[in-house]
Design a protein around this motif. Structure first.
Motif, mmCIF file in Angstrom:
data_model
loop_
_atom_site.group_PDB
_atom_site.id
_atom_site.type_symbol
_atom_site.label_atom_id
_atom_site.label_comp_id
_atom_site.label_asym_id
_atom_site.label_seq_id
_atom_site.Cartn_x
_atom_site.Cartn_y
_atom_site.Cartn_z
ATOM 1 N N GLY A 203 0.796 -1.228 0.000
ATOM 2 C CA GLY A 203 0.000 0.000 0.000
ATOM 3 C C GLY A 203 0.822 1.268 0.000
ATOM 4 O O GLY A 203 0.281 2.352 0.236
ATOM 5 N N ASN A 204 2.115 1.176 -0.289
ATOM 6 C CA ASN A 204 3.017 2.321 -0.229
ATOM 7 C C ASN A 204 3.874 2.380 -1.486
ATOM 8 O O ASN A 204 4.957 1.780 -1.532
ATOM 9 C CB ASN A 204 3.898 2.221 1.021
ATOM 10 N N PRO A 205 3.441 3.096 -2.540
ATOM 11 C CA PRO A 205 4.238 3.180 -3.765
ATOM 12 C C PRO A 205 5.637 3.735 -3.526
ATOM 13 O O PRO A 205 6.575 3.397 -4.253
ATOM 14 C CB PRO A 205 3.410 4.112 -4.660
ATOM 15 N N GLY A 206 5.801 4.581 -2.496
ATOM 16 C CA GLY A 206 7.130 5.106 -2.192
ATOM 17 C C GLY A 206 8.093 4.013 -1.785
ATOM 18 O O GLY A 206 9.273 4.037 -2.151
ATOM 19 N N ALA A 207 7.605 3.039 -1.016
ATOM 20 C CA ALA A 207 8.460 1.921 -0.614
ATOM 21 C C ALA A 207 8.844 1.080 -1.820
ATOM 22 O O ALA A 207 9.954 0.540 -1.901
ATOM 23 C CB ALA A 207 7.753 1.065 0.431
ATOM 24 N N ALA A 208 7.916 0.943 -2.787
ATOM 25 C CA ALA A 208 8.214 0.162 -3.993
ATOM 26 C C ALA A 208 9.342 0.799 -4.794
ATOM 27 O O ALA A 208 10.131 0.107 -5.442
ATOM 28 C CB ALA A 208 6.960 0.028 -4.848
ATOM 29 N N ALA A 209 9.435 2.127 -4.760
ATOM 30 C CA ALA A 209 10.498 2.824 -5.487
ATOM 31 C C ALA A 209 11.804 2.869 -4.716
ATOM 32 O O ALA A 209 12.858 3.150 -5.298
ATOM 33 C CB ALA A 209 10.040 4.250 -5.812
ATOM 34 N N ASP A 210 11.768 2.591 -3.418
ATOM 35 C CA ASP A 210 12.952 2.633 -2.561
ATOM 36 C C ASP A 210 13.687 1.307 -2.649
ATOM 37 O O ASP A 210 13.199 0.278 -2.183
ATOM 38 C CB ASP A 210 12.517 2.911 -1.122
ATOM 39 N N ARG A 211 14.884 1.307 -3.192
ATOM 40 C CA ARG A 211 15.628 0.060 -3.372
ATOM 41 C C ARG A 211 16.101 -0.519 -2.046
ATOM 42 O O ARG A 211 16.560 -1.652 -1.976
ATOM 43 C CB ARG A 211 16.812 0.272 -4.311
ATOM 44 N N GLY A 212 15.990 0.254 -0.973
ATOM 45 C CA GLY A 212 16.336 -0.265 0.332
ATOM 46 C C GLY A 212 15.216 -1.021 1.002
ATOM 47 O O GLY A 212 15.408 -1.600 2.079
ATOM 48 N N SER A 213 14.030 -1.031 0.396
ATOM 49 C CA SER A 213 12.872 -1.733 0.945
ATOM 50 C C SER A 213 12.614 -3.004 0.151
ATOM 51 O O SER A 213 12.846 -3.064 -1.069
ATOM 52 C CB SER A 213 11.633 -0.837 0.899
ATOM 53 N N LEU A 214 12.102 -4.041 0.812
ATOM 54 C CA LEU A 214 11.739 -5.284 0.121
ATOM 55 C C LEU A 214 10.341 -5.209 -0.492
ATOM 56 O O LEU A 214 9.921 -6.136 -1.178
ATOM 57 C CB LEU A 214 11.805 -6.458 1.100
ATOM 58 N N ALA A 215 9.619 -4.109 -0.242
ATOM 59 C CA ALA A 215 8.264 -3.975 -0.778
ATOM 60 C C ALA A 215 8.303 -3.559 -2.242
ATOM 61 O O ALA A 215 9.163 -2.778 -2.669
ATOM 62 C CB ALA A 215 7.479 -2.938 0.029
ATOM 63 N N GLY A 216 7.363 -4.108 -3.030
ATOM 64 C CA GLY A 216 7.223 -3.702 -4.421
ATOM 65 C C GLY A 216 8.421 -4.034 -5.282
ATOM 66 O O GLY A 216 8.866 -3.212 -6.092
ATOM 67 N N LYS A 217 8.947 -5.245 -5.126
ATOM 68 C CA LYS A 217 10.171 -5.628 -5.836
ATOM 69 C C LYS A 217 10.028 -6.997 -6.492
ATOM 70 O O LYS A 217 9.225 -7.840 -6.072
ATOM 71 C CB LYS A 217 11.357 -5.718 -4.859
ATOM 72 N N LEU A 218 10.850 -7.219 -7.502
ATOM 73 C CA LEU A 218 11.139 -8.565 -7.981
ATOM 74 C C LEU A 218 12.518 -8.886 -7.444
ATOM 75 O O LEU A 218 13.505 -8.194 -7.758
ATOM 76 C CB LEU A 218 11.111 -8.647 -9.501
ATOM 77 N N LEU A 219 12.605 -9.910 -6.595
ATOM 78 C CA LEU A 219 13.838 -10.267 -5.917
ATOM 79 C C LEU A 219 14.356 -11.614 -6.410
ATOM 80 O O LEU A 219 13.571 -12.463 -6.838
ATOM 81 C CB LEU A 219 13.615 -10.355 -4.406
ATOM 82 N N ARG A 220 15.666 -11.786 -6.296
ATOM 83 C CA ARG A 220 16.276 -13.074 -6.575
ATOM 84 C C ARG A 220 16.929 -13.570 -5.295
ATOM 85 O O ARG A 220 17.646 -12.829 -4.616
ATOM 86 C CB ARG A 220 17.320 -12.971 -7.673
ATOM 87 N N ILE A 221 16.693 -14.847 -4.962
ATOM 88 C CA ILE A 221 17.351 -15.479 -3.824
ATOM 89 C C ILE A 221 18.176 -16.646 -4.347
ATOM 90 O O ILE A 221 17.649 -17.541 -5.015
ATOM 91 C CB ILE A 221 16.331 -15.991 -2.793
ATOM 92 N N ASP A 222 19.459 -16.635 -4.034
ATOM 93 C CA ASP A 222 20.339 -17.745 -4.401
ATOM 94 C C ASP A 222 20.334 -18.789 -3.296
ATOM 95 O O ASP A 222 20.409 -18.457 -2.107
ATOM 96 C CB ASP A 222 21.770 -17.250 -4.628
#
Length: 377
Positions: A203-222
């Motif tokens: 619910g926070n588009p600002g967090a999605a744009a913040d690369r320091g947040s895990l919200a709103g991201k496509l992440l890779r886990i090895d």
């Protein structure tokens, strides 16, 4: 769209371990030791390298929770979350978003009548808003270890967990922000050692744009394992997460919803993220299932399955995705591609919709006939 399926435990593509700046690089060399992916052709185009499972023609008895539609796999479920097809192509796992149950369901055939879903695991979840048990995927070595992974909302966060036979869920990635909305997430493996995690913006588009947040991201886990998560950002700015679906060759597709549009996006071999298609009318893009020449996208608001043709070389989507089974099964959510080219989908008609007597359901949608323009009715 001529779907070229890739099983979750067969030919896969590796994302290189050198991702440190948010740019991924892909290398198909990891697919060499694995069984080649079968080619799934439209009906009438000849044999495939994998056995086809014809639609069931078995007569069904009448009664509660017995849907006469031969393409329906399971009925009378709670609101579904994600689903995944098991390696045999005849069974699948589906989640119930609110109850936290993971159920095994099976295809109905002339020799196998409809059977009740079997609970294989139950996870404690917080299903407020759009949270709960969002998605499920199989370990790349599922046939040996029986491990499954799930994306869940807890009282404090959103997270990825691993579940073994008879064991308690073990956290893989925790601390994904939780909010009043935007808690839905999706997961899938792109290689035997690498998992993609699609997170909502809480619910926070600002967090999605913040690369320091895990919200709103496509992440890779090895090498996802308990206590070993080191997520790397592949894409930012994700809104309400839909689905993530690698084609197991050189592309990772994902869907999301923003305030201005719904989107289908692609991550290429060099880590470049491009927007393949947008829907300003907000059809409610949800789960997806991908092959090398296209993507099937479940639609919640539009109540159907969209088939987007992608050029096999450029991966560009240049024509509007064609809708199939629109208004036939209601709101669709999770999607998974079976080895026979059928797309398995789960419905969410109990979630603020108008459920029928058999909802919610898991349904197998046949592949398009001669391309997306000839998608099934």
């Amino acid at each position: 769209m001529n779907l070229v399926a890739a099983g979750r435990v067969v030919s896969v593509v590796a994302v290189t371990a050198g991702l440190v700046t948010g740019c991924a690089s892909f290398d198909d060399s990891a697919s060499k030791p694995f069984t080649p992916a079968p080619t799934i052709q439209p009906e009438g185009m000849g044999p495939t390298s994998a056995p086809k499972t014809p639609p069931s023609v078995a007569p069904r008895p009448t009664g509660p929770c017995i849907d006469p539609d031969p393409l329906v796999v399971a009925t009378c479920l709670d609101t579904t979350g994600g689903l995944t097809v098991l390696p045999d192509g005849q069974q699948g796992l589906v989640t119930e978003r609110v109850s936290g149950r993971i159920l095994r369901v099976a295809v109905v055939t002339p020799d196998q009548p409809q059977t009740a879903p079997v609970e294989v695991a139950r996870v404690d979840v917080d299903a407020s808003g759009d949270g709960g048990l969002s998605d499920v995927t199989l370990s790349p070595s599922y046939t040996e270890d029986g491990l499954i992974y799930a994306y869940v909302t807890t009282a404090s966060d959103n997270r990825v967990v691993r579940i073994g036979a008879g064991g308690a869920p073990k956290p893989i990635l925790t601390g994904i922000p939780k909010g009043p909305t935007g808690n839905h997430g999706a997961i899938d493996f792109v290689s035997p050692t690498q998992m993609m995690v699609l997170t909502g913006d809480a619910g926070n588009p600002g967090a999605a744009a913040d690369r320091g947040s895990l919200a709103g991201k496509l992440l890779r886990i090895d090498n996802p394992a308990p206590g070993n998560a080191n997520p790397q950002v592949v894409a930012s700015g994700v809104g309400v997460a839909g689905g993530v679906c690698p084609d197991h060759k050189d592309s990772i597709w994902f869907t999301d919803r923003t305030a201005t549009e719904d989107r289908l996006q692609r991550v290429g071999p060099d880590g470049t993220v491009t927007t393949a298609w947008t829907w300003p009318d907000h059809p409610g893009v949800a789960g997806c299932a991908a092959a090398v020449d296209g993507v099937a996208i479940a639609m919640n608001n539009a109540k159907g399955l969209a088939f987007a043709d992608a050029d096999p070389t450029t991966h560009a989507v240049t024509t509007a995705p064609a809708m199939a089974v629109q208004d036939k099964y209601g709101a669709l959510n999770g999607a998974s591609l079976g080895p026979d080219g059928f797309v398995w989908v789960g419905t969410t008609n109990k979630q603020g919709g108008k459920p029928g007597p058999f909802d919610d359901r898991v349904v197998r949608i046949p592949p398009p006939k001669g391309g997306a323009a000839g998608a099934p009715d």
